[in-house]
Design a protein around this motif. Structure first.
Motif, PDB file in Angstrom:
ATOM      1  N   ARG A   1       2.364  -3.040  -4.578  1.00 32.61           N
ATOM      2  CA  ARG A   1       3.346  -3.693  -5.447  1.00 32.61           C
ATOM      3  C   ARG A   1       3.480  -2.952  -6.777  1.00 32.61           C
ATOM      4  O   ARG A   1       2.477  -2.521  -7.367  1.00 32.61           O
ATOM      5  CB  ARG A   1       2.933  -5.144  -5.697  1.00 32.61           C
ATOM      6  CG  ARG A   1       3.114  -6.048  -4.470  1.00 32.61           C
ATOM      7  CD  ARG A   1       2.688  -7.463  -4.774  1.00 32.61           C
ATOM      8  NE  ARG A   1       1.236  -7.556  -5.020  1.00 32.61           N
ATOM      9  CZ  ARG A   1       0.627  -8.654  -5.463  1.00 32.61           C
ATOM     10  NH1 ARG A   1       1.345  -9.749  -5.705  1.00 32.61           N
ATOM     11  NH2 ARG A   1      -0.679  -8.664  -5.638  1.00 32.61           N
TER      12      ARG A   1
ATOM     13  N   THR B   1       6.818  -8.430  -6.274  1.00 33.88           N
ATOM     14  CA  THR B   1       7.201  -8.349  -4.861  1.00 33.88           C
ATOM     15  C   THR B   1       6.113  -8.979  -4.004  1.00 33.88           C
ATOM     16  O   THR B   1       4.926  -8.657  -4.153  1.00 33.88           O
ATOM     17  CB  THR B   1       7.412  -6.892  -4.439  1.00 33.88           C
ATOM     18  OG1 THR B   1       8.430  -6.314  -5.253  1.00 33.88           O
ATOM     19  CG2 THR B   1       7.818  -6.809  -2.970  1.00 33.88           C
TER      20      THR B   1
ATOM     21  N   THR C   1       9.446  -1.187  -5.498  1.00 34.73           N
ATOM     22  CA  THR C   1       8.957  -2.557  -5.587  1.00 34.73           C
ATOM     23  C   THR C   1       8.570  -2.875  -7.037  1.00 34.73           C
ATOM     24  O   THR C   1       8.468  -1.981  -7.885  1.00 34.73           O
ATOM     25  CB  THR C   1       7.736  -2.757  -4.674  1.00 34.73           C
ATOM     26  OG1 THR C   1       6.644  -1.967  -5.180  1.00 34.73           O
ATOM     27  CG2 THR C   1       8.045  -2.344  -3.238  1.00 34.73           C
TER      28      THR C   1
END
Length: 752
Positions: free
Chosen positions: A661, A724, A720
Motif C-alpha cells: 500500500r 488502499t 496505490t
C-alpha cells in the motif's frame, strides 16, 4: 545441379593456390515478396549452352564402368510386358518450355509440374511457364491458354539476396526445380537449389504463391546449406497433409584430395506451411539420412511421396549399385513423424525386389551418340490409400538385348516393416530395341496409375510414352504402351533428363498431367524441348460423378462482423445427374455459414451457389481453412477456401503483480495486429481496480499501418495509496479500435 565449367577451373586453381578463410553466413530465414516476370527472350533466340554435371554417389567413373558391364547382370524384362486392360487417352498435349525459350539454355531441363483447379505450372532449370485451363460444358478439359510464357527463375529468385542466382551473383546459378500444389491451402510452391561456384556454397530457395493464382505475388525464402562449402544436389520437394513442406537432397562437399566434389550423405528438410504462407521468419527441421541397408553406405536420393494424406511423410530410396557390385535388389522406405514435435525419422524397413543394374545409355537414329540415362536412383514416389508407388530406370534384358527399362513397385504396410505388394518392369519383347528411362508417375482417385517416361531406340528419336498400372493387379501394367510425343531429331548432347514431373489434377481427381523432355527440331538443329500432356484413364467400373470448386479461394481479410461471400460451382462429370447438398465446416467461433441455395443440380452447365459467412465481434483474428463439401447419395467431394479475419489481440506481462500500500507497480501491455489489421487502438479503461488506485498508460493509443510494425507495447502503471484496502483484485484491461471492436485481457493485482 548445374555449373559453368569454364568458370570453375580458374576459380578452383585460385582457391588452391591462395586459400581463403570462409565464414558461414547466418541463416537466411526472412522472406521477400515478388512476382513472376516474363523474361522477354524471343522464341528461337538461342544463347550459349550450359551443361550441368551429374553427381553419382560413387563418382561418374564408377557409374560409367557399371554401365559398360551391365549386360553381365541385367534381369529379364518379362515382369512387365504390356497387357490389354483399362484404356486411357491423352486429353491434351502442349509444347512446354524449350531450349530456345529458356533463360540460359541449360542442358538438361529437369522437368517439374504442378496443377491447381485453374492453372498448370511447368518449371525447368531456369524458366517457368504457366497455363490457364479451359473446360467444355460437360466439365471435360478442352484446352489451356498461356498466362506466363517464360519467366526467368534467376531473376525471380534473385529478388532474395541470399539466393545465389545469375541475376544477383556473377557466379550464381539456380537448378533442380520441384513444384507442387497444396489443395488445402490453395497455394503453389517452387523449390530450387541456388549455388555460388566461387565459394562452392549453396542455399535452398523456396517460393510459395500468396494465393491460388501463380501469376500473382509469391513469397521467397532462402535457407543456407551447411557446411559452407557444400551443395544440396538433386533436391525434391512436396507438400504433405500434415501441414509441412518436405524437401530431400544429396549433400555434396568440396572437395576430395583430387579437388573433386564428393557425395557425403542424404538429407531431409521440413518446413511449416503456415509460416511460409504467412510470410514470417521461420526455420526448418533437418535430419541426416542413414545408410542404405544393402550397400552399407549412406543412402542417396530419397524421394518424398507426392499426395501423402497422412501425418508425416514417407520417402523411398533404391540401392544405387556401382562396380562392384554390378547389381542391387533393395528398395527402402523411410518415414518422418511430427518434425516440429516428437521429430522421429526412421528407416521403416526395406523390401527385396527383382535384381537390377545401372541403365545403359540409350541409342538414337543416325548416330552412335548415346543419350545419357544417369543411374538407378529412385526418381518418383506417390502415396495412395496407405500405399506408395515408386519407379526408377534400370538395365534389363529385353528380347536378346540389354536395354534401359523402367522398374516400378507398390509398397504397403507403411507404418511397420513395408511389404512389396507388386512390382514390374516396363518392357516389350516385341520391340526389343526400345530403351525407357526417366520415369514419373501419379495415381488418380480410382487407384489407376499413369507411368510416363522417356524412350528412344536406333529407329526412334527421343520422345515420351506412358503406360498404366492398377492397384494389386497380377497382370502388371494394365494398358498398352502409348506415345505422348514422338522425338523429332538426333539429340547431340551428353546430358538428358535428369527427371520428369507428374501431377494429379484436383479439378476432377482423374486427369494426370506429365511434363518431360523430348528431342525437338528447331528447323535444322535438334535441341531439348519439353512436352506437357494431360492423361485420363478410363475405368469401365466408374460411375458418373461431379466436381466442386469455390472462389475466391483466398479472399482479402475482413474485420469481425463482416459477411464475406464465396461462389461454389458444382460440375457434372460423365453424365452425372441429381441434387448435390452443400455444407461447410471449419468455421471459427462466432461465425456461421449459409448456402443459397443449399442444394444444386448440375447438368449440361455447372450449377452455382453462394456461401455467405457471417462473422461477429466474437470471431477472433486468424486465417481459417473452410471445407466446403458436396454430397450426392454416397458420393462426397470437397474443396477448401480460406477465411482471413483481421483483428487485434491484447496480452499482459506479468499476469500478476504484488504491491505494498502506498507504492506503485507496472505491467507491460502488448497490442498485436492479427492478419493485417490496421487502425488506431485506444487502451483503457481498466476494470476491477481497488478504490483510490488509478491506472495509467505510457501510450494511450497505438496505431497500426499497412507494412508497419505488427505489435506495440505500453506500460500500465497502478498507483496505490496508504488507504488502499489489502486484497487480491482481478483486473480487466480493455482496448477499443476506431471501428468499435473491443478486446480484453485479464491480470491480477495483490495489495499488501
Amino acid at each position: 545441379m548445374r555449373t559453368f565449367t569454364a568458370r570453375i577451373l580458374p576459380v578452383a586453381f585460385f582457391l588452391l593456390a591462395f586459400p581463403l578463410v570462409l565464414v558461414a553466413t547466418a541463416a537466411a530465414e526472412s522472406p521477400v515478396f515478388t512476382h513472376l516476370v516474363e523474361s522477354g527472350k524471343p522464341h528461337g533466340a538461342k544463347g550459349p549452352k550450359h551443361k550441368k554435371p551429374f553427381f553419382h554417389p560413387k563418382g561418374i567413373e564408377a557409374l560409367d564402368l557399371a554401365k559398360k558391364r551391365t549386360e553381365l547382370a541385367a534381369p529379364s524384362g518379362s515382369l512387365g510386358s504390356g497387357a490389354a486392360g483399362a484404356p486411357s487417352s491423352t486429353l491434351l498435349g502442349l509444347d512446354g518450355v524449350d531450349e530456345a525459350s529458356g533463360a540460359l539454355d541449360v542442358d538438361p531441363p529437369d522437368g517439374a509440374i504442378a496443377v491447381g483447379p485453374t492453372h498448370v505450372v511447368e518449371a525447368v532449370n531456369d524458366t517457368v511457364r504457366i497455363w490457364v485451363k479451359t473446360y467444355d460444358v460437360t466439365g471435360t478439359l478442352s484446352g489451356a491458354t498461356v498466362a506466363v510464357s517464360a519467366a526467368d527463375l534467376n531473376t525471380f529468385f534473385g529478388n532474395h539476396p541470399n539466393c545465389y542466382t545469375a541475376a544477383n551473383d556473377f557466379f550464381g546459378l539456380v537448378s533442380d526445380p520441384s513444384t507442387d500444389y497444396d489443395s488445402a491451402g490453395d497455394r503453389f510452391m517452387l523449390t530450387m537449389i541456388s549455388f555460388d561456384q566461387l565459394f562452392f556454397t549453396s542455399s535452398l530457395c523456396i517460393a510459395v504463391s500468396q494465393t491460388g493464382d501463380p501469376t500473382g505475388f509469391w513469397t521467397i525464402y532462402a535457407f543456407p546449406i551447411s557446411p559452407f562449402t557444400s551443395v544440396l544436389d538433386f533436391p525434391r520437394g512436396v507438400f504433405s497433409g500434415d501441414g509441412q513442406l518436405y524437401v530431400t537432397g544429396n549433400l555434396v562437399l568440396c572437395c576430395d584430395a583430387n579437388g573433386e566434389p564428393f557425395f557425403d550423405h542424404a538429407r531431409a528438410y521440413a518446413f511449416r506451411k503456415g509460416d511460409l504462407y504467412a510470410g514470417i521468419n521461420t526455420n526448418p527441421q533437418i535430419v541426416v539420412v542413414g545408410n542404405d541397408p544393402e550397400s552399407g553406405l549412406p543412402a542417396d536420393s530419397l524421394t518424398p511421396a507426392q499426395g501423402a494424406g497422412t501425418a508425416g511423410m514417407y520417402f523411398v530410396s533404391a540401392s544405387n549399385p556401382s562396380d562392384p557390385p554390378l547389381a542391387a535388389s533393395t528398395v527402402t522406405l523411410w518415414k518422418w513423424r511430427d518434425p516440429f514435435g516428437a521429430n522421429v525419422f526412421t528407416q521403416q524397413g526395406h523390401v527385396a525386389v527383382s535384381s537390377y543394374t545401372q541403365p545403359p545409355n540409350a541409342p538414337q537414329p543416325g548416330t552412335t551418340f548415346l543419350i545419357t540415362t544417369n543411374d538407378a536412383r529412385n526418381l518418383t514416389a506417390y502415396w495412395f490409400n496407405n500405399t506408395v508407388y515408386a519407379a526408377h530406370a534400370i538395365g534389363c534384358t529385353q528380347g536378346a538385348a540389354t536395354v534401359a527399362c523402367v522398374q516400378w513397385y507398390q509398397l504397403g504396410s507403411l507404418d511397420g516393416p513395408p511389404a512389396l505388394l507388386q512390382e514390374g518392369i516396363v518392357a516389350d519383347s516385341t520391340n526389343p530395341i526400345r530403351y525407357r528411362y526417366f520415369p514419373s508417375l501419379a495415381v488418380d482417385k480410382n487407384a489407376r496409375v499413369a507411368l510416363a517416361y522417356s524412350y528412344s531406340s536406333t529407329a526412334e528419336y527421343a520422345g515420351l510414352a506412358y503406360t498404366t498400372l492398377s492397384a494389386l493387379s497380377a497382370s502388371g501394367p494394365l494398358g498398352s504402351e502409348a506415345i505422348l510425343k514422338t522425338g523429332e531429331g538426333t539429340f547431340l548432347s551428353t546430358r538428358y533428363g535428369d527427371y520428369a514431373g507428374t501431377a494429379l489434377d484436383p479439378h476432377d481427381g482423374l486427369t494426370i498431367w506429365h511434363a518431360g523432355e523430348y528431342a525437338k527440331n528447331f528447323g535444322g538443329s535438334t535441341e531439348w524441348g519439353t512436352w506437357v500432356s494431360a492423361i485420363q484413364i478410363t475405368d469401365a467400373t466408374s460411375t458418373s460423378d461431379f466436381s466442386i470448386a469455390a472462389v475466391p479461394a483466398s479472399p482479402p481479410a475482413v474485420l469481425p462482423g463482416a459477411t464475406p461471400t464465396y461462389t461454389v460451382t458444382v460440375t457434372a462429370l460423365n453424365g452425372f445427374s441429381g441434387a448435390v447438398d452443400l455444407s461447410v465446416s471449419g468455421l471459427p467461433a462466432g461465425a456461421t455459414g449459409r448456402f443459397s441455395p443449399s442444394s444444386v443440380s448440375p447438368g449440361a452447365t455447372p450449377a452455382t451457389a453462394t456461401l455467405t459467412i457471417t462473422t461477429t465481434s466474437a470471431t477472433t483474428g486468424g486465417t481459417y481453412v473452410l471445407t466446403i463439401t458436396g454430397t450426392a447419395g454416397g458420393v462426397v467431394h470437397a474443396t477448401t477456401v480460406t477465411l482471413a479475419v483481421k483483428d487485434f489481440a491484447l496480452s499482459v506481462s506479468p499476469v500478476s503483480r504484488t504491491v505494498k500500500r502506498g507504492k506503485s507497480t507496472s505491467y507491460t501491455v502488448t497490442v498485436t495486429s492479427l492478419t493485417g489489421f490496421t487502425g488506431t487502438v485506444t487502451l483503457g479503461p481498466v476494470q476491477g481496480l481497488p478504490a483510490g488506485a488509478p491506472a495509467s498508460f505510457s501510450r494511450g493509443t497505438v496505431t497500426f499501418t499497412s507494412g508497419g510494425a505488427t505489435s506495440a507495447r505500453s506500460t500500465m502503471t497502478i498507483k496505490t495509496v496508504r488507504s488502499t484496502l489489502p486484497g487480491t483484485y482481478a483486473l480487466t484491461i480493455r482496448a477499443t479500435s476506431a471501428t468499435g471492436l473491443i478486446r480484453t485481457v485479464g491480470a491480477t493485482l495483490v495489495v499488501q
